[in-house]
Design a protein around this motif. Structure first.
Motif, PDB file in Angstrom:
ATOM      1  N   THR A  41       0.829  -1.202   0.000  1.00  0.00           N
ATOM      2  CA  THR A  41       0.000   0.000   0.000  1.00  0.00           C
ATOM      3  C   THR A  41       0.868   1.259   0.000  1.00  0.00           C
ATOM      4  N   VAL A  42       1.888   1.277   0.835  1.00  0.00           N
ATOM      5  CA  VAL A  42       2.758   2.447   0.942  1.00  0.00           C
ATOM      6  C   VAL A  42       3.580   2.629  -0.336  1.00  0.00           C
ATOM      7  N   GLU A  43       4.128   1.529  -0.869  1.00  0.00           N
ATOM      8  CA  GLU A  43       4.890   1.624  -2.121  1.00  0.00           C
ATOM      9  C   GLU A  43       4.035   2.188  -3.246  1.00  0.00           C
ATOM     10  N   ARG A  44       2.812   1.705  -3.351  1.00  0.00           N
ATOM     11  CA  ARG A  44       1.910   2.175  -4.409  1.00  0.00           C
ATOM     12  C   ARG A  44       1.534   3.640  -4.178  1.00  0.00           C
ATOM     13  N   ALA A  45       1.362   4.052  -2.929  1.00  0.00           N
ATOM     14  CA  ALA A  45       1.053   5.446  -2.620  1.00  0.00           C
ATOM     15  C   ALA A  45       2.176   6.361  -3.106  1.00  0.00           C
ATOM     16  N   TYR A  46       3.418   5.991  -2.838  1.00  0.00           N
ATOM     17  CA  TYR A  46       4.558   6.788  -3.302  1.00  0.00           C
ATOM     18  C   TYR A  46       4.622   6.798  -4.828  1.00  0.00           C
ATOM     19  N   GLN A  47       4.338   5.665  -5.446  1.00  0.00           N
ATOM     20  CA  GLN A  47       4.341   5.590  -6.910  1.00  0.00           C
ATOM     21  C   GLN A  47       3.291   6.535  -7.495  1.00  0.00           C
ATOM     22  N   LEU A  48       2.104   6.536  -6.916  1.00  0.00           N
ATOM     23  CA  LEU A  48       1.045   7.429  -7.388  1.00  0.00           C
ATOM     24  C   LEU A  48       1.422   8.889  -7.198  1.00  0.00           C
ATOM     25  N   ALA A  49       2.021   9.209  -6.060  1.00  0.00           N
ATOM     26  CA  ALA A  49       2.422  10.593  -5.785  1.00  0.00           C
ATOM     27  C   ALA A  49       3.448  11.075  -6.806  1.00  0.00           C
ATOM     28  N   ARG A  50       4.401  10.225  -7.142  1.00  0.00           N
ATOM     29  CA  ARG A  50       5.446  10.594  -8.109  1.00  0.00           C
ATOM     30  C   ARG A  50       4.916  10.670  -9.535  1.00  0.00           C
ATOM     31  N   SER A  51       3.849   9.945  -9.816  1.00  0.00           N
ATOM     32  CA  SER A  51       3.343   9.844 -11.188  1.00  0.00           C
ATOM     33  C   SER A  51       2.694  11.127 -11.691  1.00  0.00           C
ATOM     34  N   GLY A  52       2.208  11.951 -10.771  1.00  0.00           N
ATOM     35  CA  GLY A  52       1.512  13.159 -11.178  1.00  0.00           C
ATOM     36  C   GLY A  52       0.031  12.947 -11.453  1.00  0.00           C
ATOM     37  N   THR A  53      -0.444  11.712 -11.322  1.00  0.00           N
ATOM     38  CA  THR A  53      -1.864  11.448 -11.565  1.00  0.00           C
ATOM     39  C   THR A  53      -2.738  11.807 -10.369  1.00  0.00           C
ATOM     40  N   CYS A  54      -2.119  11.909  -9.198  1.00  0.00           N
ATOM     41  CA  CYS A  54      -2.846  12.292  -7.983  1.00  0.00           C
ATOM     42  C   CYS A  54      -2.300  13.629  -7.505  1.00  0.00           C
ATOM     43  N   ARG A  55      -3.200  14.533  -7.160  1.00  0.00           N
ATOM     44  CA  ARG A  55      -2.793  15.876  -6.748  1.00  0.00           C
ATOM     45  C   ARG A  55      -2.768  16.059  -5.238  1.00  0.00           C
ATOM     46  N   SER A  56      -3.297  15.082  -4.495  1.00  0.00           N
ATOM     47  CA  SER A  56      -3.379  15.212  -3.042  1.00  0.00           C
ATOM     48  C   SER A  56      -3.359  13.835  -2.393  1.00  0.00           C
ATOM     49  N   VAL A  57      -3.185  13.832  -1.083  1.00  0.00           N
ATOM     50  CA  VAL A  57      -3.232  12.572  -0.340  1.00  0.00           C
ATOM     51  C   VAL A  57      -4.617  11.958  -0.466  1.00  0.00           C
ATOM     52  N   GLU A  58      -5.634  12.777  -0.475  1.00  0.00           N
ATOM     53  CA  GLU A  58      -7.001  12.257  -0.637  1.00  0.00           C
ATOM     54  C   GLU A  58      -7.166  11.567  -1.992  1.00  0.00           C
ATOM     55  N   ASP A  59      -6.589  12.152  -3.053  1.00  0.00           N
ATOM     56  CA  ASP A  59      -6.618  11.509  -4.374  1.00  0.00           C
ATOM     57  C   ASP A  59      -5.913  10.157  -4.326  1.00  0.00           C
ATOM     58  N   ILE A  60      -4.794  10.099  -3.630  1.00  0.00           N
ATOM     59  CA  ILE A  60      -4.047   8.842  -3.501  1.00  0.00           C
ATOM     60  C   ILE A  60      -4.879   7.816  -2.751  1.00  0.00           C
TER      61      ILE A  60
END
Length: 66
Positions: free
Chosen positions: A11-30
């Protein structure tokens, strides 16, 4: 091509991946995306102050790089 099984990210690895990807703009989006992808205990994994701080910074950096 390899026959090795794909390891699902934690879960944490995927959260960091999403944050770096630019597809999510906030923690709530993640959180929302992880829930859609059926990751478990999303709230618990992303509730700490330091992880939220890291994810926010990564989202901002990804947005600035666009």
């Amino acid at each position: 091509m390899t026959d090795a099984p794909q390891r699902q990210l934690s879960t944490v690895e995927r959260a960091y991946q999403l944050a770096r990807s630019g597809t999510c703009r906030s923690v709530e989006d993640i959180r929302r995306q992880l829930t859609i992808e059926r990751y478990e205990s999303v709230q618990a994994h992303l509730s700490g102050a330091s992880i939220k701080r890291d994810l926010i910074a990564l989202c901002k950096a990804a947005a600035a790089a666009r």
